[in-house]
Design a protein around this motif. Structure first.
Motif, short mmCIF file in Angstrom:
data_model
loop_
_atom_site.label_atom_id
_atom_site.label_comp_id
_atom_site.label_asym_id
_atom_site.label_seq_id
_atom_site.Cartn_x
_atom_site.Cartn_y
_atom_site.Cartn_z
N LEU A 396 8.96 -5.53 12.78
CA LEU A 396 8.61 -4.77 11.58
C LEU A 396 9.85 -4.01 11.13
CD1 LEU A 396 5.20 -3.38 12.91
CD2 LEU A 396 5.53 -5.32 11.37
N THR A 397 10.61 -4.57 10.19
CA THR A 397 11.83 -3.94 9.69
C THR A 397 11.50 -3.00 8.54
OG1 THR A 397 12.22 -5.85 8.25
CG2 THR A 397 13.27 -5.87 10.41
N ASN A 398 12.49 -2.16 8.16
CA ASN A 398 12.32 -1.17 7.09
C ASN A 398 11.10 -0.29 7.34
OD1 ASN A 398 14.59 -2.09 5.54
ND2 ASN A 398 13.33 -3.82 4.86
N SER A 399 10.91 0.09 8.60
CA SER A 399 9.74 0.87 8.98
C SER A 399 10.19 2.12 9.73
CB SER A 399 8.80 0.04 9.87
OG SER A 399 8.42 -1.15 9.21
N ARG A 400 9.49 3.23 9.46
CA ARG A 400 9.79 4.50 10.13
C ARG A 400 8.51 5.08 10.70
NH1 ARG A 400 14.72 6.74 9.48
NH2 ARG A 400 16.10 5.80 7.92
N VAL A 401 8.58 5.51 11.96
CA VAL A 401 7.42 6.08 12.62
C VAL A 401 7.20 7.50 12.13
CG1 VAL A 401 6.42 6.71 14.84
CG2 VAL A 401 7.78 4.62 14.63
N ASN A 402 5.97 7.80 11.74
CA ASN A 402 5.61 9.14 11.27
C ASN A 402 4.97 9.98 12.37
OD1 ASN A 402 6.46 8.33 8.71
ND2 ASN A 402 4.41 7.64 8.12
N ASN A 417 8.09 -5.09 -2.85
CA ASN A 417 8.30 -4.47 -4.16
C ASN A 417 9.00 -3.12 -4.07
OD1 ASN A 417 6.92 -6.64 -5.36
ND2 ASN A 417 4.94 -5.65 -4.98
N GLY A 418 9.37 -2.70 -2.87
CA GLY A 418 10.03 -1.42 -2.70
C GLY A 418 9.08 -0.25 -2.56
N GLN A 419 7.79 -0.51 -2.48
CA GLN A 419 6.80 0.55 -2.33
C GLN A 419 6.64 0.93 -0.86
OE1 GLN A 419 5.36 2.04 -4.97
NE2 GLN A 419 6.53 0.69 -6.35
N ILE A 420 6.44 2.22 -0.61
CA ILE A 420 6.24 2.72 0.75
C ILE A 420 4.76 2.67 1.07
CG2 ILE A 420 6.57 4.63 2.33
CD1 ILE A 420 9.16 3.35 1.37
N VAL A 421 4.42 1.95 2.13
CA VAL A 421 3.03 1.77 2.55
C VAL A 421 2.88 2.35 3.95
CG1 VAL A 421 1.16 0.13 2.95
CG2 VAL A 421 2.86 -0.32 1.15
N THR A 422 1.86 3.16 4.15
CA THR A 422 1.59 3.75 5.46
C THR A 422 0.59 2.87 6.21
OG1 THR A 422 1.96 5.98 4.60
CG2 THR A 422 0.77 5.79 6.69
N LYS A 423 0.92 2.57 7.48
CA LYS A 423 0.09 1.70 8.30
C LYS A 423 -0.17 2.36 9.64
CE LYS A 423 1.98 -2.55 6.24
NZ LYS A 423 2.62 -3.86 6.52
#
Length: 687
Positions: A396-402, A417-423
């Motif tokens: 999972l690239t371009n991902s940051r742990v919250n 699309n450059g949108q930030i999605v929370t998973k």
């Protein structure tokens, strides 16, 4: 007719041989008449010709040995080829058995000599100051001036009056320093909270049982014994630079914290680093991989989750959550752990665990950048991602742990699309491996030194590895806890200002011709070896920053040129390779300083920049990076050179780390662990 012809040839052959013999002995005999009668050799009948005569050796008057030398034919074989082969095989087998037997007997004799049944008790001389140290310093603590083993041997006694070298930390840099240091030059003391050296590059292999924990550690006391040094198992707390005292702490006999001082003449800080939390909540639910205890805890947790998943009371949802393994961080440590975990699941789990458990296992690798192994060549990063995709390891690239929760991990990811999605991802195990940060000890040191230390992630040193803000030649910092400051512009500008004032000129009106610029570039190369790669085309740089095309560089143009070089210089990587090179560098420098000390004292030169006068600045040479990615490996050799491959690359990867292992003991244990894995599989036990 044929028989007569053979007889004549035999007669002529005999005469020739006889004549040759007479000529060879001519100098050893007395004078003889010119004409002598040669006795006639009787002609053999055709029936009397033996095998040798029929083969062409027709000189019956010569002995058999001489006849064989002249003919050059092999001796007749008395046995058949099969018998000869059997005889030689039995001889080789018997010799091998004898050799092995002698080796086994010799080993048992040596082993028996290592046991001692009687303890030799002799009087031991111990200094009173070692048993009852005096108090002093800012906090009136005991000062360790004499050690209880100072008089154990003549070698130890000779070290007592040598300059005191104190090393904080037992990592790669410290061990490299000890192994290269001349034992006769310094009184060495190593301080570390752990009494072993850890071979960190192979730590991911120990988390799944591929390697045993003991194969990766070497006792510090065995290493420091080479320089007749001392080991103190304690933790560094503070440093008093004016009094040259290091404050350390340890849990004492009664379970209370004990603190005392260790004096030094030279201090080397190599305490390593800690994992960077990046301000994320819930890291208490994660595992870290920095120490041998971390590897033990990870292995126990992985096996525990697998065993819990096999219980009949575990629901399907619980099983999926237990078998969801998440790695946060796509650097070498995270990638190699993911590869080792996949090897465990693919090679051992299918043999000993239910198939349902294997089918429900999932491995996820979260990376904040575009690719994993982002410090490697891009082709190697893509190769690693393709291997993981084939092995069903989700990257999972371009991902940051919250946030990390007890049973899940929340992260944000940038979509196409450059949108930030929370998973949110269910999680039964999480490894946190996201860079390094300063330990608390280094933070206190940086705060104590004030504005001189501007880096928030590591202690700043100059190009001679001296800690900025401390007296020259007293305190050094190496390894992950430090970084070499890139301030080419400030140093060279200060140098030119002093040079201009010395010649009675105003520095702001100083103009440098091309020959002057070459002299400045030489100064940059000497003081900052890492900048050599950016000073290859001096003429091109000169014309590029000569904005007014005057043929000279004024002070402003020169400052701008040097700042651009500063910006291009990157921080040295926080790797074992860099720490090892810095440790070796300091050892060679300290040996040089000790050799030059009598001459400096004779000329009353005790202060100043002695390091620069005696030894060159530190230059890091990148020897390449490598990573294991599951039955394959990648090698980034730098400057566009790289390799990747299957099992042959794995064996090359093992060979490199095998050669870098710290001792013969660890090399033998590594080889035995790899052999055990191939014969018996990995350890699947909790202990």
């Amino acid at each position: 007719m044929l028989a007569c012809r053979i007889a004549r040839q035999a007669e002529r052959g005999g005469m020739r041989v006889h004549g040759l013999s007479q000529r060879r002995n001519w100098g050893a005999t007395q004078a003889r008449p010119l004409f002598t009668r040669i006795p006639r050799i009787p002609r053999p009948s055709p029936i009397a010709l033996g095998p040798a005569q029929r083969a062409g050796d027709l000189s019956p008057s010569l002995p058999k040995a001489a006849s064989r030398r002249l003919s050059g034919k092999p001796l007749p074989q008395g046995r058949s080829g099969i018998l000869n082969f059997t005889y030689r095989t039995a001889a080789w087998f018997g010799s091998s058995v004898l050799f092995v037997g002698v080796g086994v007997v010799a080993f048992f004799i040596y082993d028996a000599s290592t046991y001692k049944s009687h303890v030799s008790q002799t009087d031991i001389a111990v200094s009173k100051m070692a048993l009852n140290p005096r108090r002093g310093g800012p906090k009136n603590l005991p000062i360790l001036e004499d050690y209880i083993d100072d008089d154990d041997s003549e070698d130890m006694q000779r070290q007592k009056d040598k300059p005191r070298l104190v090393i904080l930390g037992g990592g790669w840099g410290s061990v490299a320093l000890i192994k290269e240091l001349n034992p006769e030059n310094y009184h060495v003391t190593l301080v570390s909270p752990t009494n072993y050296f850890l071979f960190t590059p192979m730590l991911p292999s120990a988390t799944v049982g591929t390697l045993g924990l003991k194969s990766l550690v070497e006792p510090i006391r065995r290493i420091i014994h080479r320089v007749k040094g001392h080991f103190i198992r304690a933790r560094a707390e503070e440093v008093d630079f004016s009094a040259r005292l290091v404050e350390v702490s340890q849990i004492g006999y009664e379970g209370k914290e004990e603190r005392f001082y260790i004096p030094y003449d030279k201090l080397v800080i190599g305490v390593g680093s800690v994992t960077n939390p990046h301000g994320v909540k819930g890291l208490e639910h994660c595992h870290f991989l920095k120490d041998i205890n971390d590897a033990r805890d990870i292995r126990n947790k992985v096996i525990q989750n697998l065993e819990l998943a096999c219980l009949p009371t575990t629901s399907d949802e619980q099983r999926k959550q237990l078998l969801s393994f998440v790695i946060s961080g796509g650097g070498p440590t995270g990638v190699e752990f993911a590869a080792e975990l996949f090897d465990l699941l693919n090679e051992d789990l299918t043999l000993y665990f239910p198939k349902l458990v294997r089918n429900q296992i999932s491995v996820h690798l979260i990376q904040s950048r575009d690719h994993i192994l982002n410090t490697y060549d891009e082709t190697l990063s893509k190769y690693a991602e393709e291997r993981f995709a084939r092995d069903q390891v989700q990257v999972l690239t371009n991902s940051r742990v919250n946030e990390v929760r007890p049973d899940s991990i929340v992260f944000s990811q940038k979509d196409e699309n450059g949108q930030i999605v929370t998973k949110e991802l269910p999680m039964g195990f999480c490894l946190w491996s996201t860079g390094v940060s300063q330990p608390e000890f280094c933070q206190r040191i940086a705060k104590q030194l004030g504005d001189v230390q501007t880096n928030k992630h590591a202690l700043e040193t100059d190009s001679h590895l001296r800690l900025n803000g401390t007296p020259l030649g007293d305190v050094y910092a190496i390894g992950d806890c430090s970084t070499v400051q890139n301030n080419v512009a400030d140093h060279i500008v200060s140098f030119l200002r002093a040079l201009a004032w010395k010649h009675g000129k105003d520095p702001e009106n100083l103009e440098l011709r091309f020959s002057d610029w070459r002299n400045v570039a030489d100064q940059v190369r000497k003081r900052f070896p890492q900048a050599v790669g950016h000073l290859r085309r001096l003429d091109k740089l000169f014309h590029e920053y000569d904005k007014d095309q005057s043929g000279t560089l004024d002070f402003g143009e020169l400052r701008e040129l040097l700042k651009q070089i500063d910006n291009k210089l990157t921080s040295l990587p926080a790797t074992a390779q860099r720490a090892h090179q810095q440790g070796q560098y300091l050892a060679h420098k300290f040996n040089k300083l000790a050799h030059a000390a009598p001459g400096l004292q004779a000329n009353e030169i005790m202060d100043g920049d002695l390091d620069a006068a005696v030894y060159k600045a530190f230059e890091y040479k990148h020897l390449g990076s490598l990573a294991y990615i599951g039955n394959s490996a990648v090698f980034d050799l730098g400057q566009g050179w790289n390799m990747s491959g299957g099992l042959w690359a794995v064996y090359a990867w093992r060979s490199i780390y095998f050669a870098q292992s710290v001792s013969l003991r660890t090399r033998i244990m590594l080889a035995m662990d790899w052999a055990k894995r191939s014969l018996f599989g990995r350890d699947l036990m909790i202990y």
